[in-house]
Scaffold this motif. Structure first.
Motif, PDB file in Angstrom:
ATOM      1  N   HIS A  86       0.819  -1.203   0.000  1.00 14.28           N
ATOM      2  CA  HIS A  86       0.000   0.000   0.000  1.00 14.28           C
ATOM      3  C   HIS A  86       0.858   1.261   0.000  1.00 14.28           C
ATOM      4  CE1 HIS A  86      -3.732  -2.223   0.958  1.00 14.28           C
ATOM      5  NE2 HIS A  86      -2.924  -3.011   1.638  1.00 14.28           N
ATOM      6  N   GLN A  87       0.403   2.273  -0.741  1.00 14.50           N
ATOM      7  CA  GLN A  87       1.017   3.595  -0.628  1.00 14.50           C
ATOM      8  C   GLN A  87       0.657   4.206   0.721  1.00 14.50           C
ATOM      9  OE1 GLN A  87      -0.347   6.490  -3.451  1.00 14.50           O
ATOM     10  NE2 GLN A  87       1.323   7.904  -3.049  1.00 14.50           N
ATOM     11  N   GLU A  88      -0.615   4.021   1.140  1.00 18.68           N
ATOM     12  CA  GLU A  88      -1.028   4.439   2.469  1.00 18.68           C
ATOM     13  C   GLU A  88      -0.658   3.290   3.396  1.00 18.68           C
ATOM     14  OE1 GLU A  88      -2.137   7.371   2.479  1.00 18.68           O
ATOM     15  OE2 GLU A  88      -2.497   7.557   0.331  1.00 18.68           O
ATOM     16  N   PHE A  89       0.313   3.503   4.251  1.00 21.68           N
ATOM     17  CA  PHE A  89       0.873   2.416   5.042  1.00 21.68           C
ATOM     18  C   PHE A  89      -0.212   1.682   5.821  1.00 21.68           C
ATOM     19  CE2 PHE A  89       4.678   5.402   5.191  1.00 21.68           C
ATOM     20  CZ  PHE A  89       5.205   4.846   4.044  1.00 21.68           C
ATOM     21  N   ASN A  90      -0.225   0.357   5.672  1.00 18.58           N
ATOM     22  CA  ASN A  90      -1.189  -0.501   6.346  1.00 18.58           C
ATOM     23  C   ASN A  90      -0.496  -1.200   7.512  1.00 18.58           C
ATOM     24  OD1 ASN A  90      -3.673  -1.753   6.746  1.00 18.58           O
ATOM     25  ND2 ASN A  90      -3.164  -3.469   5.399  1.00 18.58           N
ATOM     26  N   LEU A  91       0.034  -0.381   8.421  1.00 18.72           N
ATOM     27  CA  LEU A  91       0.832  -0.880   9.529  1.00 18.72           C
ATOM     28  C   LEU A  91       0.232  -0.426  10.856  1.00 18.72           C
ATOM     29  CD1 LEU A  91       4.355   0.029   8.081  1.00 18.72           C
ATOM     30  CD2 LEU A  91       3.319  -2.255   8.115  1.00 18.72           C
ATOM     31  N   ALA A  92       0.420  -1.232  11.893  1.00 20.60           N
ATOM     32  CA  ALA A  92      -0.030  -0.877  13.240  1.00 20.60           C
ATOM     33  C   ALA A  92       1.095  -0.123  13.940  1.00 20.60           C
ATOM     34  CB  ALA A  92      -0.398  -2.135  14.022  1.00 20.60           C
ATOM     35  N   PRO A  93       0.939   1.172  14.187  1.00 23.38           N
ATOM     36  CA  PRO A  93       2.062   1.989  14.665  1.00 23.38           C
ATOM     37  C   PRO A  93       2.591   1.599  16.037  1.00 23.38           C
ATOM     38  CG  PRO A  93       0.007   3.238  14.703  1.00 23.38           C
ATOM     39  CD  PRO A  93      -0.278   1.973  13.966  1.00 23.38           C
ATOM     40  N   ASP A  94       1.747   1.010  16.891  1.00 20.25           N
ATOM     41  CA  ASP A  94       2.195   0.669  18.245  1.00 20.25           C
ATOM     42  C   ASP A  94       2.835  -0.710  18.344  1.00 20.25           C
ATOM     43  OD1 ASP A  94       1.407   3.090  19.458  1.00 20.25           O
ATOM     44  OD2 ASP A  94      -0.669   2.401  19.526  1.00 20.25           O
ATOM     45  N   LEU A  95       2.822  -1.467  17.240  1.00 23.92           N
ATOM     46  CA  LEU A  95       3.461  -2.783  17.234  1.00 23.92           C
ATOM     47  C   LEU A  95       4.867  -2.679  16.658  1.00 23.92           C
ATOM     48  CD1 LEU A  95       0.552  -5.111  16.007  1.00 23.92           C
ATOM     49  CD2 LEU A  95       1.194  -4.492  18.351  1.00 23.92           C
ATOM     50  N   THR A  96       5.665  -3.706  16.921  1.00 22.68           N
ATOM     51  CA  THR A  96       7.023  -3.731  16.391  1.00 22.68           C
ATOM     52  C   THR A  96       7.011  -4.112  14.916  1.00 22.68           C
ATOM     53  OG1 THR A  96       7.395  -6.078  16.871  1.00 22.68           O
ATOM     54  CG2 THR A  96       7.851  -4.499  18.660  1.00 22.68           C
ATOM     55  N   VAL A  97       8.170  -3.989  14.292  1.00 22.21           N
ATOM     56  CA  VAL A  97       8.309  -4.396  12.892  1.00 22.21           C
ATOM     57  C   VAL A  97       7.954  -5.873  12.741  1.00 22.21           C
ATOM     58  CG1 VAL A  97       9.959  -4.725  11.016  1.00 22.21           C
ATOM     59  CG2 VAL A  97      10.028  -2.627  12.386  1.00 22.21           C
ATOM     60  N   ALA A  98       8.513  -6.722  13.598  1.00 23.61           N
ATOM     61  CA  ALA A  98       8.254  -8.170  13.510  1.00 23.61           C
ATOM     62  C   ALA A  98       6.776  -8.478  13.724  1.00 23.61           C
ATOM     63  CB  ALA A  98       9.099  -8.908  14.537  1.00 23.61           C
ATOM     64  N   GLU A  99       6.146  -7.794  14.686  1.00 21.61           N
ATOM     65  CA  GLU A  99       4.728  -8.035  14.944  1.00 21.61           C
ATOM     66  C   GLU A  99       3.870  -7.617  13.765  1.00 21.61           C
ATOM     67  OE1 GLU A  99       4.915  -7.485  19.827  1.00 21.61           O
ATOM     68  OE2 GLU A  99       4.535  -5.772  18.513  1.00 21.61           O
ATOM     69  N   ASN A 100       4.260  -6.573  13.050  1.00 21.68           N
ATOM     70  CA  ASN A 100       3.541  -6.169  11.841  1.00 21.68           C
ATOM     71  C   ASN A 100       3.744  -7.163  10.712  1.00 21.68           C
ATOM     72  OD1 ASN A 100       2.108  -3.310  11.539  1.00 21.68           O
ATOM     73  ND2 ASN A 100       3.664  -3.137  13.151  1.00 21.68           N
ATOM     74  N   ILE A 101       4.958  -7.643  10.546  1.00 20.75           N
ATOM     75  CA  ILE A 101       5.240  -8.601   9.472  1.00 20.75           C
ATOM     76  C   ILE A 101       4.377  -9.848   9.619  1.00 20.75           C
ATOM     77  CG2 ILE A 101       7.002 -10.149   8.500  1.00 20.75           C
ATOM     78  CD1 ILE A 101       7.527  -7.278   7.733  1.00 20.75           C
ATOM     79  N   TYR A 102       4.195 -10.318  10.845  1.00 20.71           N
ATOM     80  CA  TYR A 102       3.475 -11.572  11.103  1.00 20.71           C
ATOM     81  C   TYR A 102       2.046 -11.346  11.589  1.00 20.71           C
ATOM     82  CZ  TYR A 102       7.748 -14.246  10.417  1.00 20.71           C
ATOM     83  OH  TYR A 102       8.860 -14.838   9.863  1.00 20.71           O
ATOM     84  N   LEU A 103       1.552 -10.132  11.518  1.00 16.34           N
ATOM     85  CA  LEU A 103       0.218  -9.824  12.013  1.00 16.34           C
ATOM     86  C   LEU A 103      -0.836 -10.646  11.267  1.00 16.34           C
ATOM     87  CD1 LEU A 103      -1.269  -7.982  14.019  1.00 16.34           C
ATOM     88  CD2 LEU A 103      -1.528  -6.316  12.172  1.00 16.34           C
ATOM     89  N   GLY A 104      -1.633 -11.383  12.031  1.00 17.54           N
ATOM     90  CA  GLY A 104      -2.664 -12.220  11.454  1.00 17.54           C
ATOM     91  C   GLY A 104      -2.210 -13.621  11.114  1.00 17.54           C
ATOM     92  N   ARG A 105      -0.937 -13.890  11.201  1.00 15.35           N
ATOM     93  CA  ARG A 105      -0.383 -15.234  10.936  1.00 15.35           C
ATOM     94  C   ARG A 105       0.814 -15.485  11.852  1.00 15.35           C
ATOM     95  NH1 ARG A 105       3.702 -15.067   6.942  1.00 15.35           N
ATOM     96  NH2 ARG A 105       4.294 -12.928   6.503  1.00 15.35           N
TER      97      ARG A 105
END
Length: 516
Positions: A86-105
């Protein structure tokens, strides 16, 4: 020709009575990079949302492997192998990079295996040649690092179809090279790639196939080498764009702003320069060189030291309010997070910074509406409805609204950070004309940009920053890509021969500016 992995057949999309897409036919094939280009508002984002499962077409069909696509959401599309960066970042700002990478799985079931997720994330980041830490929180990362996290997240999904929406818009030159290597790897693996970018040189470099969209309809399709960059631009806007940059006719007047020994700890150190009435001063340099920090310090968004003079008089600016009182305004590089309230309307965004002008203690909505009517006309803001949420505007119209908001206070010194990031070529031309008109009116303009042609095409003088200092100043005929790059990289000695004419200045040593 191989059969498409994914295709749109006669796709139309309407929002109420307004039809956004008009019978679009479009196909993505394995092992190809297909570029989708067009002006802001042409319908590119809507197509990507339909392909990615986020929006359903009003009519027509999305086909995956020749059959109607069964997915009805972004999650279902990902499960089918269709992934969006996404151009509009679809990331959770309060989570870590690793937690965002694996979010939902997440790994580990009931008891999450954080160690394994950090290790997997580190492997992805290593592949992207990134120094981002897996345990870093998203909210603490700069915009370019967040984009790299989005790319890493997408790569972890093992996509069959990968949609890239302006992936390079906020990346450094080195990060763009890394991105291109990943695209070549994915192409070799047989992934079908959809790539959108306003940087037409990237389209020329990457695309095997090009589709040009204008006003919600496909107006041109071409294979690699069949369209030049000029041809793409003409197809996008429906007219020739021979002179995207206005002719430089500025006549600099008296000094409007002067900095002496100005610093913005911890990065920007000992900056000295002048800005005259009626000129455009470009500031170039790598991302991280201190350009934005300098601007934010100048308008009171960051603590600063040193001397600032307005019209020859020393002033102290410790807040945006004080900067406005001195006739100074700053247009941020990050319009979506720091410039606009995306869930508010055009009127609410336009007048937010200047509310006292519209009545006190009660705000006059009628006067706000009058200001919006004028802004829509003056800045050519195109929206289907006046009460539309700003987040639903195209990027170009968001930027024009932000310009209108910035200029509502009628500043004399205007600092514009990345004026056309993520903007199509037609809107760029409009914004360049607006900047030129400001200088023509006698206003003083600072343009900070990572776009080299933009710096060269707009600036009467150029300051080049490197590692928080001014590496040099260029004027006249020495405003060239070669000399800017030399100063950026710290190899500007070859420019010394022209210093007798005063065209190249190397500066900010401990002793002050030094002419070479």
């Amino acid at each position: 020709m191989t059969a498409p992995v994914l295709e749109l057949v006669g796709v139309r999309k309407s929002y109420g009575p307004i039809e956004i897409l008009h019978g679009v036919d479009f196909a993505l094939r394995a092992g190809e990079v297909h570029a989708l280009i067009g002006e802001n508002g042409a319908g590119k984002s809507t197509i990507m949302k339909i392909i990615g499962g986020f929006v359903a077409p009003s009519s027509g069909e999305v086909r995956l492997d020749g059959r109607p696509a069964a997915y009805r959401s972004g999650a279902e599309a990902e499960a089918a192998g269709v992934v969006v960066i996404h151009q509009e970042f679809n990331l959770a700002p309060d989570l870590t990079v690793a937690e965002n990478i694996y979010l939902g799985r997440e790994l580990g079931g009931l008891f999450l295996d954080h160690k394994a997720m950090r290790a997997g994330t580190q492997a992805l980041l290593d592949e992207l040649d990134s120094a981002i830490r897996p345990e870093a929180r998203i909210r603490d990362l700069p915009v370019s690092d967040r984009q790299m996290v989005e790319i890493a997240k997408a790569l972890s999904r093992n996509a069959r179809v990968l949609i890239m929406d302006e992936p390079s818009a906020v990346l450094t030159h080195r990060e763009v090279e890394v991105l291109f290597r990943q695209i070549e790897r994915l192409r070799a693996q047989g992934v079908a790639l959809l790539y959108t970018s306003h940087r037409l040189e990237e389209v020329t470099h990457l695309a095997d196939r090009i589709t040009v969209l204008r006003d919600g309809a496909v107006v041109r399709q071409a294979l690699r080498g069949e369209l030049t960059e000029d041809g793409m631009a003409t197809a996008m806007v429906g007219r020739d764009l021979e002179d995207i940059y206005p002719a430089k006719r500025h006549h600099a007047g008296e000094v409007a702003l002067e900095l002496r020994g100005f610093s913005v700890p911890p990065l920007v150190k000992d900056i000295s320069f002048t800005l005259k009435r009626g000129e455009v001063l470009g500031i170039s340099g790598l991302v991280g060189s201190g350009r934005t920090e300098l601007a934010e310090g100048l308008v009171g968004l960051r603590a600063s030291t040193g001397e600032v003079r307005r019209n020859g008089v020393p002033v102290r600016i410790a807040s945006v309010r004080e900067a406005a009182a001195q006739g100074m305004a700053y247009l941020t590089e990050d319009r979506k997070e720091r410039g606009l309230l995306l869930d508010k309307t055009l009127r609410e965004n336009l007048t937010l910074s200047t509310l006292p002008r519209f009545g006190a203690p009660f705000i006059s909505a009628a006067r706000e509406e009058e200001a919006l009517t004028k802004a829509i006309a003056d800045f050519d803001i195109r929206a289907p409805r006046r009460d539309l949420r700003v987040g639903n505007l195209s990027g170009g119209n968001q930027q024009k609204l932000l310009l209108a908001k910035t200029m509502l206070s009628d500043p004399e010194v205007v600092i514009i950070d990345e004026p056309t990031r993520g903007i199509d070529v037609g809107t760029k031309s409009q914004i360049y004309a607006f900047i030129d008109a400001l200088a023509g009116e006698g206003k003083s303009v600072i343009v900070i940009s990572s776009d080299m042609p933009e710096i060269l095409g707009l600036s009467d003088r150029v300051l080049v920053m490197r590692q928080g200092r001014i590496a040099g100043e260029l004027s006249g005929e020495r405003i060239s890509e070669t000399d800017v790059v030399r100063l950026v990289m710290g190899t500007s000695e070859d420019a010394a021969g022209d210093a007798a004419q005063g065209s190249v200045t190397k500066g900010n040593t401990a002793e002050g500016s030094v002419h070479v």
